[in-house]
Design an enzyme around this catalytic site. Structure first.
Site, mmCIF file in Angstrom:
data_model
loop_
_atom_site.group_PDB
_atom_site.id
_atom_site.type_symbol
_atom_site.label_atom_id
_atom_site.label_comp_id
_atom_site.label_asym_id
_atom_site.label_seq_id
_atom_site.Cartn_x
_atom_site.Cartn_y
_atom_site.Cartn_z
ATOM 1 N N GLY A 1 2.836 -0.821 3.999
ATOM 2 C CA GLY A 1 2.300 -1.649 2.941
ATOM 3 C C GLY A 1 2.575 -3.119 3.159
ATOM 4 C CB SER B 1 -0.957 -0.004 1.192
ATOM 5 O OG SER B 1 -1.999 -0.921 0.969
#
Length: 378
Positions: free
Chosen positions: A336, A88
């Site tokens: 992420g 992410s």
């Protein structure tokens, strides 16, 4: 997907443009201000992470450290130059492109999704004409998170489903359709909830606004100008570029049980919500350039750093997390996660002090402890 300060793509249950940036880095000894960070990295490996690679930058000084292994079969250590899937963290790149387009007058953050993607977000209480681009970028749209869908999780995160479907290609429209098969979590603008669907839609908007895939715009506007040579948008490419380590997962809710090599996968299941690949040095360069205003005009950077409450100790801007550390230091960045890979990249607001690191296992390791150690420790 479970949302914590370390925001990831994969649910825990599913598993320079300036001279300063161009200046050569000066390596410093591991004992020069990074003792706490080194201990935190060792603790992560002791906790079960196969290996970790980290790079910190403070002014013109760069410090790198690895612990553990990059290959459980051969015992080969991790490299300071490892490329890894950043999950992410991709969202900050995507948000930056959207804000660049706003600065160019090609779109407005107050545009609705329907103005760019008519009919894509509809049905089951979903209304694209009520959701703005700003609400996509700061996760206040209410659109259901497609990675939380039970069937998607069984197919892409659970062991049997992943091993059967790891090389499947999934299109952005298919991912959005999974989300809109569910009712929205709340009315647009009334609450906050992390949803990967928001950034799948943002990537689609970039393509509509420019006539080019979002990946091409990320390369043209960010990767190439900043000379991020280890950074790429893989699309459907299943392999990692070298140098890189293997990526490992339990493919289960438990941290016990067999460990699987999940290095090779088709990242289209993450798309513009989390498919990118980079290394720690590139991530530090990117966030430093971003926070110092080298990628966005002042107005757009102010919009990006305007946050809404998100979770304890942190708030969310436009593709950017603001985090208050225990010692009072504030850092900006993103986390992420994707199969076998858990990453963090954070930077002080002035861009002077940056840290990026990666665990090549997705079931253990305290990333918050590493960040606190670097910015608050000895």
């Amino acid at each position: 997907m479970t949302v914590r300060v370390r925001t990831t793509l994969v649910a825990a249950c599913a598993v320079a443009l300036s001279a300063a940036l161009a200046a050569p880095a000066v390596a410093v000894p591991a004992t020069d201000g990074h003792d706490a960070t080194r201990r935190a990295l060792k603790a992560a490996v002791a906790d079960g992470v196969p290996g970790v690679t980290a790079t910190a930058r403070d002014g013109h000084r760069t410090w790198s450290r690895t612990e553990g292994v990059g290959d459980l079969g051969t015992g080969e250590p991790r490299s300071e130059r490892d490329r890894y899937r950043v999950g992410s963290i991709t969202k900050t790149f995507v948000a930056t492109v959207v804000l660049q387009l706003e600065a160019e007058g090609r779109l407005s953050l107050d545009d609705t999704v329907d103005e760019w993607l008519p009919g894509v977000v509809e049905g089951n209480g979903n209304h694209g004409d009520r959701i703005t681009l700003r609400q996509l970028l700061n996760h206040t749209s209410g659109i259901y998170n497609y990675t939380a869908d039970e069937e998607f999780a069984r197919t892409h995160f659970a062991r049997d489903g992943f091993l059967e479907h790891r090389y499947d290609t999934v299109t952005p429209r298919q991912l959005v359709a999974i989300a809109t098969a569910h009712e929205p979590d709340f009315a647009p603008g009334t609450d906050w909830r992390y949803s990967n669907t928001n950034y799948i839609l943002a990537g689609m908007v970039i393509e509509e606004a420019t006539g080019r895939p979002y990946a091409e715009e990320v390369r043209r506007r960010i990767i190439d100008p900043l000379k991020l040579r280890a950074t790429s948008v893989p699309g459907t490419r299943v392999s990692l570029p070298r140098p890189s380590s293997r990526a490992y997962s339990k493919l289960a809710e438990s941290a016990t049980g067999p460990t699987y090599d999940v290095t090779r996968l088709n990242p289209s299941m993450a798309g513009s919500a989390g498919e990118m690949i980079s290394d720690s040095a590139d991530l530090n360069r990117f966030y430093t350039a971003l926070l110092r205003g080298r990628l966005l005009p002042a107005k757009q950077l102010a919009e990006m750093t305007t946050t809404v409450p998100a979770m304890p100790g942190a708030s969310y801007g436009l593709g950017l997390i603001k985090r208050e550390l225990d010692c009072g230091v504030t850092v900006w960045g993103h986390g992420g996660g994707i199969h076998g890979s858990s990453s963090e990249a954070v930077t002080t607001r002035d861009g002077r002090h940056a840290l990026a690191f990666n665990f090549n296992g997705d079931w253990s390791g305290d990333s918050d402890a590493v960040i606190e150690a670097e910015f608050c420790g000895d």
